[in-house]
Design a protein around this motif. Structure first.
Motif, PDB file in Angstrom:
ATOM      1  N   LEU A  66      50.150 -19.981  32.639  1.00 25.09           N
ATOM      2  CA  LEU A  66      48.762 -20.399  32.836  1.00 25.09           C
ATOM      3  C   LEU A  66      48.494 -20.771  34.290  1.00 25.09           C
ATOM      4  CD1 LEU A  66      48.189 -22.551  29.617  1.00 25.09           C
ATOM      5  CD2 LEU A  66      47.298 -20.261  30.079  1.00 25.09           C
ATOM      6  N   ARG A  67      49.431 -21.493  34.893  1.00 22.06           N
ATOM      7  CA  ARG A  67      49.233 -21.893  36.293  1.00 22.06           C
ATOM      8  C   ARG A  67      49.289 -20.676  37.220  1.00 22.06           C
ATOM      9  NH1 ARG A  67      46.996 -25.643  33.873  1.00 22.06           N
ATOM     10  NH2 ARG A  67      47.903 -27.736  33.854  1.00 22.06           N
ATOM     11  N   GLU A  68      50.164 -19.726  36.940  1.00 23.14           N
ATOM     12  CA  GLU A  68      50.217 -18.510  37.754  1.00 23.14           C
ATOM     13  C   GLU A  68      48.911 -17.727  37.655  1.00 23.14           C
ATOM     14  OE1 GLU A  68      53.603 -16.375  36.401  1.00 23.14           O
ATOM     15  OE2 GLU A  68      55.053 -17.780  37.270  1.00 23.14           O
ATOM     16  N   THR A  93      56.774 -27.159  36.185  1.00 18.29           N
ATOM     17  CA  THR A  93      56.111 -25.904  35.814  1.00 18.29           C
ATOM     18  C   THR A  93      54.598 -26.038  35.782  1.00 18.29           C
ATOM     19  OG1 THR A  93      56.460 -26.434  33.465  1.00 18.29           O
ATOM     20  CG2 THR A  93      58.045 -24.945  34.504  1.00 18.29           C
ATOM     21  N   GLY A  94      54.084 -27.265  36.035  1.00 18.40           N
ATOM     22  CA  GLY A  94      52.639 -27.409  36.158  1.00 18.40           C
ATOM     23  C   GLY A  94      51.969 -28.305  35.140  1.00 18.40           C
ATOM     24  N   ALA A  95      52.737 -28.948  34.230  1.00 15.79           N
ATOM     25  CA  ALA A  95      52.125 -29.882  33.290  1.00 15.79           C
ATOM     26  C   ALA A  95      51.611 -31.116  34.028  1.00 15.79           C
ATOM     27  CB  ALA A  95      53.135 -30.296  32.218  1.00 15.79           C
ATOM     28  N   ASP A  96      50.601 -31.752  33.471  1.00 18.09           N
ATOM     29  CA  ASP A  96      49.997 -32.924  34.110  1.00 18.09           C
ATOM     30  C   ASP A  96      50.605 -34.230  33.623  1.00 18.09           C
ATOM     31  OD1 ASP A  96      47.480 -31.703  35.585  1.00 18.09           O
ATOM     32  OD2 ASP A  96      47.673 -30.712  33.648  1.00 18.09           O
ATOM     33  N   ARG A 123      45.902 -27.236  40.921  1.00 18.55           N
ATOM     34  CA  ARG A 123      47.127 -27.945  41.284  1.00 18.55           C
ATOM     35  C   ARG A 123      48.327 -27.033  40.991  1.00 18.55           C
ATOM     36  NH1 ARG A 123      44.326 -29.331  37.236  1.00 18.55           N
ATOM     37  NH2 ARG A 123      45.153 -29.574  35.162  1.00 18.55           N
ATOM     38  N   PRO A 124      48.498 -26.003  41.800  1.00 22.03           N
ATOM     39  CA  PRO A 124      49.550 -25.021  41.532  1.00 22.03           C
ATOM     40  C   PRO A 124      50.949 -25.607  41.601  1.00 22.03           C
ATOM     41  CG  PRO A 124      48.630 -24.713  43.716  1.00 22.03           C
ATOM     42  CD  PRO A 124      47.767 -25.724  43.022  1.00 22.03           C
ATOM     43  N   ALA A 125      51.836 -25.130  40.722  1.00 16.41           N
ATOM     44  CA  ALA A 125      53.241 -25.542  40.773  1.00 16.41           C
ATOM     45  C   ALA A 125      53.967 -24.828  41.909  1.00 16.41           C
ATOM     46  CB  ALA A 125      53.922 -25.232  39.443  1.00 16.41           C
ATOM     47  N   ILE A 126      53.536 -23.603  42.220  1.00 19.80           N
ATOM     48  CA  ILE A 126      54.083 -22.835  43.335  1.00 19.80           C
ATOM     49  C   ILE A 126      53.032 -22.809  44.432  1.00 19.80           C
ATOM     50  CG2 ILE A 126      55.017 -20.624  44.079  1.00 19.80           C
ATOM     51  CD1 ILE A 126      56.736 -22.008  41.985  1.00 19.80           C
ATOM     52  N   LEU A 127      53.424 -23.192  45.639  1.00 17.17           N
ATOM     53  CA  LEU A 127      52.497 -23.232  46.766  1.00 17.17           C
ATOM     54  C   LEU A 127      52.696 -21.989  47.626  1.00 17.17           C
ATOM     55  CD1 LEU A 127      53.038 -26.977  47.738  1.00 17.17           C
ATOM     56  CD2 LEU A 127      51.200 -26.016  46.343  1.00 17.17           C
ATOM     57  N   GLN A 128      51.592 -21.346  47.990  1.00 14.95           N
ATOM     58  CA  GLN A 128      51.714 -20.073  48.695  1.00 14.95           C
ATOM     59  C   GLN A 128      50.601 -19.897  49.708  1.00 14.95           C
ATOM     60  OE1 GLN A 128      52.121 -16.719  46.078  1.00 14.95           O
ATOM     61  NE2 GLN A 128      52.254 -15.230  47.746  1.00 14.95           N
TER      62      GLN A 128
END
Length: 222
Positions: A66-68, A93-96, A123-128
């Motif tokens: 979902l975050r991706e 993995t991106g849970a709040d 609020r992405p788990a992976i920053l790019q």
């Protein structure tokens, strides 16, 4: 408020649905990870309650997917009792937020209301940024697919810059957020670390991503 509960234990799922509806939440239930992912993609939920161990697709993979896909619905993850690794992976993995089983229904409702109040925020788990990628949870940095070894402090600075990309970040701001409260050294230490980051992230790849804004601070640019 509309909530999706993804839980394969039928009695627990039914109890959650009944309890949440009594608190005024419109509640849908998915009993498999596959159904849960599909419903979370298709419907505009205000929050998700997501179990970790699910048939089809586990909760971590649902959250990461979902975050991706840039779906930022707030997620409350249900983890195993004393499952510190589960809790850490849920957040990475991106849970709040998370709750360990068994949990109090009162606390579940309170945390859901808190998540809904915060609203949907990116609020992405992976920053790019372009070909520069940072996975804070794995402490892994790549550029153009090549892994780059950074120190803990260098990763912290890069993470702060990526979370504020396109904004000018001052030395004082970096010292406040990356160094601890008791730091009383020379603020030129920031310049030293920026030089190291340029040597590792930019120069080998022919980039100039870290811009010095004279008299103001630093900014990441494409």
């Amino acid at each position: 408020m509309r909530v999706l509960v993804v839980e394969d234990e039928k009695r627990l799922a039914a109890g959650l649905k009944k309890g949440l509806e009594a608190e005024g939440f419109a509640t849908d239930v998915a009993l498999t990870g596959t159904d849960g992912l599909w419903m979370a993609r298709e419907e505009p939920y205000d929050a998700l309650v997501l179990d970790v161990m699910l048939p089809g697709i586990n909760g971590f993979l649902i959250c990461a997917t979902l975050r991706e896909e840039r779906i930022w619905t707030p997620i409350l993850m249900l983890t195993a009792k004393d499952g510190e690794l589960d809790e850490a992976e849920a957040l990475d993995t991106g849970a709040d937020d998370y709750l360990s089983k068994p949990f109090s229904h009162v606390v579940l409702v309170a945390r859901l209301r808190a998540l809904v109040r915060r609203g949907v925020q990116e609020r992405p788990a992976i920053l790019q940024m372009d070909d520069l990628v940072l996975d804070p949870g794995a402490r892994r940095v790549t550029r153009d697919g090549i892994e780059i070894e950074l120190t803990t402090r260098e990763i912290a600075i890069l993470e702060y810059l990526l979370r504020h990309k396109d904004l000018v970040v001052s030395k004082a701001e970096l010292l406040e957020h990356v160094w601890d409260y008791d730091f009383d050294g020379d603020d030129n230490i920031v310049e030293v670390y920026m030089g190291r980051l340029r040597n590792k992230l930019d120069r080998p790849f022919g980039h100039r991503s870290i811009e010095t804004v004279r008299g103001a601070g630093y900014r990441l640019i494409l």
